[in-house]
Design a protein around this motif. Structure first.
Motif, PDB file in Angstrom:
ATOM      1  N   SER A 172       0.796  -1.105  -0.024  1.00  0.00           N
ATOM      2  CA  SER A 172      -0.125  -0.064   0.028  1.00  0.00           C
ATOM      3  C   SER A 172       0.895   1.341   0.000  1.00  0.00           C
ATOM      4  CB  SER A 172      -0.933   0.092   1.392  1.00  0.00           C
ATOM      5  OG  SER A 172      -1.724  -1.060   1.078  1.00  0.00           O
ATOM      6  N   GLU A 173       2.067   1.260   0.741  1.00  0.00           N
ATOM      7  CA  GLU A 173       2.851   2.417   0.783  1.00  0.00           C
ATOM      8  C   GLU A 173       3.391   2.898  -0.706  1.00  0.00           C
ATOM      9  OE1 GLU A 173       4.557   1.704   5.409  1.00  0.00           O
ATOM     10  OE2 GLU A 173       5.645   1.239   3.534  1.00  0.00           O
ATOM     11  N   MET A 174       3.813   1.562  -1.580  1.00  0.00           N
ATOM     12  CA  MET A 174       4.217   1.868  -2.918  1.00  0.00           C
ATOM     13  C   MET A 174       3.284   2.172  -3.573  1.00  0.00           C
ATOM     14  SD  MET A 174       7.155  -1.182  -3.287  1.00  0.00           S
ATOM     15  CE  MET A 174       5.984  -2.420  -2.967  1.00  0.00           C
ATOM     16  N   LEU A 175       2.026   1.591  -3.554  1.00  0.00           N
ATOM     17  CA  LEU A 175       0.891   2.089  -4.380  1.00  0.00           C
ATOM     18  C   LEU A 175       0.337   3.438  -4.177  1.00  0.00           C
ATOM     19  CD1 LEU A 175      -1.446   0.981  -6.370  1.00  0.00           C
ATOM     20  CD2 LEU A 175      -2.646   0.326  -4.319  1.00  0.00           C
ATOM     21  N   TYR A 176       0.641   3.825  -2.859  1.00  0.00           N
ATOM     22  CA  TYR A 176      -0.004   5.118  -2.633  1.00  0.00           C
ATOM     23  C   TYR A 176       0.985   6.045  -3.286  1.00  0.00           C
ATOM     24  CZ  TYR A 176      -2.005   8.736   0.419  1.00  0.00           C
ATOM     25  OH  TYR A 176      -2.530  10.073   0.751  1.00  0.00           O
ATOM     26  N   ALA A 177       2.171   5.950  -3.073  1.00  0.00           N
ATOM     27  CA  ALA A 177       3.345   6.736  -3.752  1.00  0.00           C
ATOM     28  C   ALA A 177       3.126   7.024  -5.392  1.00  0.00           C
ATOM     29  CB  ALA A 177       4.762   6.223  -3.414  1.00  0.00           C
ATOM     30  N   VAL A 178       2.849   5.672  -6.035  1.00  0.00           N
ATOM     31  CA  VAL A 178       2.781   5.981  -7.476  1.00  0.00           C
ATOM     32  C   VAL A 178       1.257   6.659  -7.870  1.00  0.00           C
ATOM     33  CG1 VAL A 178       4.299   4.207  -8.015  1.00  0.00           C
ATOM     34  CG2 VAL A 178       1.885   3.607  -7.780  1.00  0.00           C
ATOM     35  N   THR A 179       0.266   6.544  -7.035  1.00  0.00           N
ATOM     36  CA  THR A 179      -0.884   6.938  -7.414  1.00  0.00           C
ATOM     37  C   THR A 179      -0.985   8.394  -6.980  1.00  0.00           C
ATOM     38  OG1 THR A 179      -2.051   4.873  -6.761  1.00  0.00           O
ATOM     39  CG2 THR A 179      -3.326   6.917  -6.500  1.00  0.00           C
ATOM     40  N   SER A 180      -0.371   8.800  -5.747  1.00  0.00           N
ATOM     41  CA  SER A 180      -0.146  10.208  -5.754  1.00  0.00           C
ATOM     42  C   SER A 180       0.575  10.957  -6.496  1.00  0.00           C
ATOM     43  CB  SER A 180       0.596  10.499  -4.254  1.00  0.00           C
ATOM     44  OG  SER A 180       0.731  11.592  -4.029  1.00  0.00           O
ATOM     45  N   ALA A 181       1.634  10.408  -7.168  1.00  0.00           N
ATOM     46  CA  ALA A 181       2.514  11.178  -8.267  1.00  0.00           C
ATOM     47  C   ALA A 181       1.871  11.235  -9.583  1.00  0.00           C
ATOM     48  CB  ALA A 181       3.542  10.394  -8.376  1.00  0.00           C
ATOM     49  N   ALA A 182       1.131  10.177 -10.046  1.00  0.00           N
ATOM     50  CA  ALA A 182       0.552  10.127 -11.124  1.00  0.00           C
ATOM     51  C   ALA A 182      -0.766  11.222 -11.347  1.00  0.00           C
ATOM     52  CB  ALA A 182       0.217   8.645 -11.795  1.00  0.00           C
ATOM     53  N   ASN A 183      -1.543  10.931 -10.062  1.00  0.00           N
ATOM     54  CA  ASN A 183      -2.586  11.846  -9.981  1.00  0.00           C
ATOM     55  C   ASN A 183      -2.491  13.463  -9.641  1.00  0.00           C
ATOM     56  OD1 ASN A 183      -5.258  10.396 -10.411  1.00  0.00           O
ATOM     57  ND2 ASN A 183      -3.999   8.986  -9.438  1.00  0.00           N
ATOM     58  N   ASN A 184      -1.080  13.586  -9.554  1.00  0.00           N
ATOM     59  CA  ASN A 184      -0.685  15.069  -9.276  1.00  0.00           C
ATOM     60  C   ASN A 184      -1.090  15.631  -7.823  1.00  0.00           C
ATOM     61  OD1 ASN A 184      -0.868  15.728 -12.684  1.00  0.00           O
ATOM     62  ND2 ASN A 184       0.989  15.512 -11.467  1.00  0.00           N
ATOM     63  N   ASN A 185      -1.374  14.526  -6.715  1.00  0.00           N
ATOM     64  CA  ASN A 185      -1.624  14.700  -5.447  1.00  0.00           C
ATOM     65  C   ASN A 185      -0.572  15.337  -4.545  1.00  0.00           C
ATOM     66  OD1 ASN A 185      -2.343  13.806  -2.398  1.00  0.00           O
ATOM     67  ND2 ASN A 185      -4.433  14.387  -3.448  1.00  0.00           N
ATOM     68  N   GLY A 186       0.543  14.509  -4.157  1.00  0.00           N
ATOM     69  CA  GLY A 186       1.542  14.986  -3.640  1.00  0.00           C
ATOM     70  C   GLY A 186       1.595  14.262  -2.278  1.00  0.00           C
ATOM     71  N   SER A 187       0.504  13.776  -1.592  1.00  0.00           N
ATOM     72  CA  SER A 187       0.526  13.378  -0.224  1.00  0.00           C
ATOM     73  C   SER A 187       1.223  11.942  -0.165  1.00  0.00           C
ATOM     74  CB  SER A 187      -0.911  13.325   0.341  1.00  0.00           C
ATOM     75  OG  SER A 187      -1.578  12.171  -0.340  1.00  0.00           O
ATOM     76  N   ALA A 188       1.431  11.572   1.039  1.00  0.00           N
ATOM     77  CA  ALA A 188       2.496  10.291   1.087  1.00  0.00           C
ATOM     78  C   ALA A 188       1.892   9.378   2.244  1.00  0.00           C
ATOM     79  CB  ALA A 188       3.863  10.405   1.148  1.00  0.00           C
ATOM     80  N   PHE A 189       1.871   8.241   2.011  1.00  0.00           N
ATOM     81  CA  PHE A 189       1.669   7.254   3.261  1.00  0.00           C
ATOM     82  C   PHE A 189       2.607   7.662   4.607  1.00  0.00           C
ATOM     83  CE2 PHE A 189      -1.117   3.167   3.193  1.00  0.00           C
ATOM     84  CZ  PHE A 189      -2.026   3.892   3.296  1.00  0.00           C
ATOM     85  N   GLY A 190       3.893   7.997   4.010  1.00  0.00           N
ATOM     86  CA  GLY A 190       4.976   8.252   5.166  1.00  0.00           C
ATOM     87  C   GLY A 190       5.822   7.088   5.513  1.00  0.00           C
ATOM     88  N   GLY A 191       5.652   5.764   5.304  1.00  0.00           N
ATOM     89  CA  GLY A 191       6.383   5.099   5.733  1.00  0.00           C
ATOM     90  C   GLY A 191       7.301   4.584   4.403  1.00  0.00           C
ATOM     91  N   LEU A 192       7.461   5.227   3.437  1.00  0.00           N
ATOM     92  CA  LEU A 192       8.017   5.105   2.246  1.00  0.00           C
ATOM     93  C   LEU A 192       9.546   5.912   2.163  1.00  0.00           C
ATOM     94  CD1 LEU A 192       8.540   3.373  -0.444  1.00  0.00           C
ATOM     95  CD2 LEU A 192       7.380   5.171  -1.541  1.00  0.00           C
ATOM     96  N   THR A 193      10.591   5.391   2.327  1.00  0.00           N
ATOM     97  CA  THR A 193      11.737   6.160   1.938  1.00  0.00           C
ATOM     98  C   THR A 193      11.815   6.527   0.464  1.00  0.00           C
ATOM     99  OG1 THR A 193      12.754   5.382   3.999  1.00  0.00           O
ATOM    100  CG2 THR A 193      14.310   6.562   2.273  1.00  0.00           C
ATOM    101  N   SER A 194      11.378   7.833   0.137  1.00  0.00           N
ATOM    102  CA  SER A 194      11.169   7.997  -1.404  1.00  0.00           C
ATOM    103  C   SER A 194      12.371   8.807  -1.809  1.00  0.00           C
ATOM    104  CB  SER A 194      10.222   8.635  -1.641  1.00  0.00           C
ATOM    105  OG  SER A 194       9.936   9.811  -1.005  1.00  0.00           O
TER     106      SER A 194
END
Length: 560
Positions: free
Chosen positions: A457-479
Motif C-alpha cells: 500500500s505504501e508503494m501503491l500510494y506513492a505512485v497513485t499520488s504522483a500520477a494523479n498530481n496529489n503529492g500526499s504520502a503514506f509516510g512509511g516509504l523512504t522515497s
C-alpha cells in the motif's frame, strides 16, 4: 463533545461557509475569464512577457504556451535547487542532489508538490519563496487557465456575439496572469493575515530557541510559514515548509486554522464548477457538476470518518477512535475531514500521517485519489476532469438509446471520444505500470517501512499520488533515493501534461463546431438523474480499473 457530533458539526460549518462563498467566487471567476479588459498591473506583465493578451489562440498555440512556460519554470527551479548553497538566504543548506532537484522541479511545476526531503533542514528561504512558492501560484493558475479554455470551447457558438474561429480557445497569457493577480494574490494576502493573527509563524529568522516543559531549551527551525501556507492550500499544492506539513503547529496551530485551511483547499475547485455554468450560459450545468463533486466528497468524508472513529482494531475500539499519527488538538474527525479534502483534491497537504490511518481509512484516501482528483479535484484540473467523465456518461447513455451523443449541444463523435478515452486511460496506465515497476526492481521495496499488504500500500500510494498530481504520502516509504525520485518524477510529469494537452485538443474540436439544437432525444445534463449517472460512472470507472490493485493492499489488510 461527542466525537460523532463534533464530526457532523464541523462538516455543517464547512458546507455553510462554502455555500455562502462559492457562488460569489464563481461569478467572479466567470467574469475574469470572459472579460476583455486588462488591469494596469496586468498590462505591465504582458509587456515584460512580450505577448498580446487579446490574441485568440488556437488550441495548439495555447498548449505550446502552457508547455513552454512550464518547461522554463522546471529548468529555473532545478537550477535554483542545485545552486542554493551559493545563493542568499540559503540558511547554510547543501544543494539538492541531481535526482532530488529533478523530482522537486517536476513536482512543483506539475502542481503535485511531492516532497522527498524535510523542508526545514533542506530548503533555504530563497528556494522556498522564489522557487517553490512562485510555482505554487503559477502551476495552480495554469490548471485554472486550461479549465477556462475548455469551458470556452464548449461555449463557443452558443450565443450571438461569440468570437468565431476554428479551434481557438482564448489566450493563455491573459488567463495565467488574471488567475494569479485577480484571484490568488488577493485571497492569499487576506488569508495569510488571518493565519498570522491565529498563531501561524511568519519570519525570515532561521532558528528559534524555545523553553521546554522540562525547563530546558530547544533550538528549532523557523520560517515564513503563513504566506506560503495559504497558497499551499488555496492552489491545491500541498508542499509544506516543515516535514510534518499541516500537522506542524507553526503551519496549522489551532482547530480554527485547520478549518480555514480545509476551506481554502475546497473553495476554488467548487467555484470553478459554478463559473463553468456561467461561462456556458447555463447555470444548471455548473450546478450538476458541482453537485456530483459534493456527493463524492461527502461520501468519502463519511466513510473516512467512520473508519477512524469506529474502524477495525482492538485499540481504536477501546480508545473510541484511532489516534495514532494524529494531533490531539485536531482529533480523529478533523483529521479525517482534512484527509478527505486533501485526497479528493490534488492538494497533498496533511494534518495527520496517512500511514497511520486504519486499513480501510488508508484505502479510502487511495480511492479518493484514484477517482482522478474530481471530488472536487485540483484548481482547474478537477473541473476538466469531471467534464471528461460527464462526456463519457453522455456517450454511454447515447449508445443505450441509439442516438448520437452530445454534451451542451456539441456532438460527441469518434474523434472526440477517442481523445476522452486517452484522457481516461493515461492516469491508470501510469499508476498500474508505475506500481509494477516499483515492485519489480529491488530498489523499490527497499524503501518501504512495512512488509506485506501495508508495504505494498505504501508503494501503491506513492505512485497513485504522483500520477494523479496529489503529492500526499503514506509516510512509511523512504522515497528520497535515485530510483524513487526518478520514477515518481516521470509519473508526475506525464500525469500532468499528457491529460492537459488532451483537454486542450478536445476544447479546440468543440470550439470548431456549432452546437446542435436541443431535441426530444437530448439527454438533460442538469437534472438529479444525470448527477446520479455521472456519480455512478465515476465510481465504476475507478472500480473496474483499480480494485485488483486495492485488493492486494488495503482490502486484504482490512480483512486481516
Amino acid at each position: 463533545m461527542n466525537a460523532v457530533v463534533a464530526a457532523v458539526l464541523q462538516i455543517v460549518v464547512l458546507i455553510a461557509a462554502l455555500a455562502l462563498t462559492v457562488p460569489l467566487l464563481g461569478r467572479y471567476l466567470a467574469h475574469i475569464y470572459t472579460s476583455e479588459k486588462h488591469l494596469r498591473a496586468e498590462k505591465v506583465a504582458y509587456r515584460v512577457l512580450r505577448v498580446d493578451p487579446d490574441a485568440d489562440q488556437h488550441w495548439r498555440s495555447y498548449a505550446l504556451a502552457v508547455l513552454g512556460f512550464s518547461l522554463v519554470g522546471l529548468l529555473f527551479l532545478y537550477l535554483l535547487a542545485r545552486t542554493q548553497q551559493w545563493l542568499p538566504l540559503s540558511l547554510g543548506f547543501d544543494p539538492f542532489p541531481s535526482d532530488g532537484a529533478w523530482n522537486t522541479a517536476v513536482s512543483f511545476v506539475a502542481n503535485t508538490n511531492w516532497q522527498w526531503y524535510s523542508g526545514e533542514v533542506a530548503a533555504g528561504n530563497l528556494l522556498q519563496m522564489a522557487g517553490l512558492t512562485v510555482q505554487n501560484f503559477v502551476s495552480a493558475a495554469v490548471g485554472m487557465a486550461v479549465a477556462a479554455a475548455f469551458a470556452r470551447g464548449l461555449a463557443r457558438g452558443r450565443g450571438q456575439g461569440d468570437r468565431q474561429g476554428r479551434g481557438r480557445v482564448g489566450n493563455f497569457w491573459a488567463d495565467l496572469v488574471r488567475g494569479v493577480v485577480r484571484v490568488q494574490l488577493p485571497i492569499s494576502v487576506v488569508s495569510a493575515l488571518v493565519l498570522i493573527a491565529s498563531g501561524t509563524m511568519q519570519t525570515l529568522r532561521s532558528h528559534q530557541t524555545i523553553s521546554t516543559l522540562g525547563g530546558g531549551e530547544q533550538t528549532v527551525t523557523s520560517a515564513a510559514a503563513a504566506s506560503q501556507e495559504v497558497i499551499k492550500e488555496l492552489g491545491t499544492n500541498g508542499g509544506g515548509i516543515f516535514n510534518v506539513n499541516s500537522a506542524h503547529p507553526w503551519e496549522n496551530p489551532t482547530p480554527f486554522t485547520n478549518m480555514l485551511e480545509i476551506f481554502l483547499i475546497l473553495i476554488i475547485p467548487f467555484a470553478m464548477a459554478w463559473a463553468f455554468g456561467l461561462i456556458v450560459r447555463d447555470r444548471r450545468q455548473g450546478g450538476a457538476i458541482l453537485a456530483t463533486m459534493a456527493v463524492l466528497l461527502l461520501g468519502g468524508t463519511a466513510l473516512l470518518t467512520w473508519a477512524e472513529l469506529a474502524g477495525p482494531g482492538t485499540a481504536p475500539q477501546l480508545a473510541g477512535g484511532a489516534m495514532e499519527g494524529k494531533e490531539t488538538r485536531f482529533g480523529e474527525a478533523a483529521s479525517a475531514l482534512f484527509a478527505a479534502a486533501t485526497t479528493g483534491t490534488s492538494t497533498g497537504a496533511v494534518n495527520a500521517m496517512h500511514d497511520s490511518l486504519t486499513a480501510p481509512g488508508g484505502g479510502i484516501t487511495l480511492f479518493m485519489m484514484m477517482l482522478g482528483e474530481v471530488a472536487p479535484g485540483g484548481v482547474g484540473s478537477g473541473l476538466y476532469g469531471m467534464l471528461m467523465l460527464a462526456i463519457v456518461t453522455v456517450f454511454l447513455c447515447g449508445l443505450m438509446v441509439g442516438r448520437t451523443p452530445e454534451y451542451l449541444g456539441k456532438k460527441i463523435g469518434r474523434h472526440e471520444i477517442s481523445l476522452v478515452a486517452v484522457y481516461i486511460l493515461v492516469t491508470p496506465i501510469l499508476v498500474l505500470v508505475g506500481a509494477a515497476v516499483a515492485v519489480s526492481f529491488p530498489a523499490g521495496p527497499e524503501g518501504i517501512l512495512n512488509s506485506g499488504a501495508h508495504g505494498f500500500s505504501e508503494m501503491l500510494y506513492a505512485v497513485t499520488s504522483a500520477a494523479n498530481n496529489n503529492g500526499s504520502a503514506f509516510g512509511g516509504l523512504t522515497s528520497g533515493t535515485p530510483f524513487w525520485n526518478t520514477l515518481l518524477g516521470v509519473l508526475m510529469l506525464f500525469g500532468r501534461f499528457v491529460p492537459l494537452v488532451v483537454v486542450l485538443a478536445l476544447a479546440g474540436r468543440f470550439a470548431s463546431t456549432r452546437p446542435l439544437p436541443v431535441g426530444a432525444g437530448t439527454l438533460p445534463t442538469h437534472r438529479p438523474l444525470f448527477v446520479a449517472l455521472l456519480t455512478g460512472v465515476t465510481l465504476v470507472v475507478v472500480g473496474l480499473t483499480y480494485v485488483p490493485a486495492l485488493a492486494l493492499g488495503p482490502i486484504v489488510e482490512s480483512l486481516s
